[in-house]
Design an enzyme around this catalytic site. Structure first.
Site, short mmCIF file in Angstrom:
data_model
loop_
_atom_site.label_atom_id
_atom_site.label_comp_id
_atom_site.label_asym_id
_atom_site.label_seq_id
_atom_site.Cartn_x
_atom_site.Cartn_y
_atom_site.Cartn_z
N HIS A 1 1.03 -1.29 0.12
CA HIS A 1 -0.15 0.11 -0.14
C HIS A 1 0.97 0.86 -0.06
CE1 HIS A 1 -3.29 -2.82 1.03
NE2 HIS A 1 -4.11 -1.53 1.69
N GLU B 1 -1.91 6.24 -0.73
CA GLU B 1 -3.01 6.28 0.00
C GLU B 1 -3.79 7.80 1.00
OE1 GLU B 1 -4.90 2.75 2.57
OE2 GLU B 1 -6.95 3.22 2.25
N1 HPA Z 1 -5.71 0.93 3.96
C1 HPA Z 1 -4.04 0.75 5.18
N2 HPA Z 1 -4.70 -0.61 5.56
C2 HPA Z 1 -5.90 -1.36 4.83
C3 HPA Z 1 -6.67 -1.01 4.67
C4 HPA Z 1 -6.25 0.14 3.74
O1 HPA Z 1 -7.43 0.96 2.83
N3 HPA Z 1 -7.49 -2.51 4.89
C5 HPA Z 1 -7.00 -2.13 5.69
N4 HPA Z 1 -5.80 -2.96 5.78
ZN ZN Z 2 -6.33 -1.78 1.62
#
Ligand code: HPA
Ligand code: ZN
Length: 353
Positions: free
Chosen positions: A220, A223
């Site tokens: 990730h 975001e």
């Molecule tokens: N972002 C970061 N961590 C997470 C997410 C997300 O969208 N969903 C579940 N864990």
């Molecule tokens: Zn996620």
């Protein structure tokens, strides 16, 4: 011979509902891969309550509706607090099986042919649940779904970035003995949880080891965190795909790199909306990025918490951003191309378009 009456359907006069039904049927018909899905985020309130009862766990909510009503989030952290608490009802192999098979059935109904499922072992091992229990329940559901639902799936073991790198190493060590038994499913490593203040470089060494061990890598980034986190996930963690990545647009040189190298972004529109990453769908940049040549895919992230599975995410994008059917086909094809499947499997799915 009677000629069938030619019905002339004028879409401009079709009611919105009919048009949306039509669009939804089209979305469902597209073979799709879901590449960004946290299995703990697929735990619907009904099943969460059932598991709490089965395991004699008291919940601070009087009903399923009261729990669902609590799903109003300000940001990523406010969601994560509920999400980790919700995962506390998962105790036995059967619990992990029930959660996973429910997701796979639901995904298959949306036209998902392949799913790459993230899970957060630290959430479970910290509560005294054995790593083997987590793997066994998920794997049983995934193998059953492959045989009876014709949906293939992989596991992405994800480290929680709010915890230390040392904890990630310990987690990897606890999981590695299970690779022999589950190596056909567990092929990748991910990084999730609270992004701000937990940059990719915190996990450089453990990701290097995972790469050495032959795992595929994703993370990730971008975001809630800045574009530099996307850059560092690529350069320092050496991931091949970015989860979310919507803030990449803040860095034009990075954007150019995503386009040139066709680095996939697993975008989750409903998640972005519910966590305030965007204020409304019209503001979402996924259509702009897609049209400029970025390898965008559409996914559900945590469908039980964000109010929609993968088809809902295609729908909200199509309606909110005016994506046409050709663009929806590109998005679905991207999901296959950006998957971790081998070329023969990708070609098998791509041939279905
Ligand atoms: N972002 C970061 N961590 C997470 C997410 C997300 O969208 N969903 C579940 N864990
Ligand atoms: Zn996620």
């Amino acid at each position: 011979m009677n000629k069938p009456i030619q019905k002339h359907i004028d879409t401009t006069t079709m009611k919105d509902k009919d048009k949306n039904d039509d669009l939804r049927a089209f979305v469902l018909s597209l073979p799709k891969a879901e590449l960004h899905l946290h299995i703990e985020g697929s735990l619907e309130p009904e099943l969460l309550f059932e598991l709490a009862q089965r395991n004699d766990i008291a919940l601070p909510y009087v009903s399923v509706d009261a729990l669902r009503a609590a799903y109003a989030f300000d940001d990523l952290q406010s969601f994560l607090d509920l999400y980790y608490a919700g995962a506390g009802v998962l105790i036995t192999e059967r619990d992990f099986y029930d959660m996973t098979i429910a997701y796979l059935r639901r995904a298959q109904a949306d036209g998902v042919v392949h799913a790459e499922i993230m899970f957060d072992p630290q959430t479970h091992t910290a509560r005294g649940i054995a790593m083997a229990t987590v793997f066994a329940g998920m794997a049983r559901a995934m193998r059953e779904a492959q045989a009876s639902l014709n949906i293939s799936s992989y596991l992405i073991l994800s480290f929680l970035r709010h915890l230390s790198e040392e904890s990630a190493f310990t987690t990897l060590e606890a999981a590695l003995p299970l690779r022999e038994q589950y190596g056909d499913l567990w092929i990748a490593i991910g990084l999730d949880s609270a992004e701000r203040g937990n940059p990719p470089e915190k996990f450089t060494r453990v990701f290097a080891l995972c790469k050495e061990l032959g795992f595929r890598l994703v993370a990730h980034a971008g975001e809630e965190g800045p574009a530099s986190y996307v850059r560092n996930a690529l350069d320092l963690l050496q991931v091949e795909r970015i989860d979310h990545g919507v803030r990449s647009e803040e860095d034009p040189a990075l954007m150019q790199r995503l386009i040139t190298d066709q680095i996939p972004l697993t975008v989750c529109p409903l998640s972005n909306l519910k966590l305030g990453v965007v204020r409304n769908m019209a503001e979402h940049n996924l259509a702009r990025m897609l049209r400029s040549g970025v390898m965008i895919t559409i996914n559900s992230d945590d469908p039980a918490y964000f109010g929609g599975y993968v088809a809902d995410n295609y729908m909200v994008s199509a309606i909110g951003l005016g994506l046409n059917r050709d663009e929806l086909i590109i998005l679905a094809k991207n999901s296959i191309k950006a998957s971790l499947l081998d070329d023969a499997q990708k070609n098998k799915y791509l041939a279905q378009f």
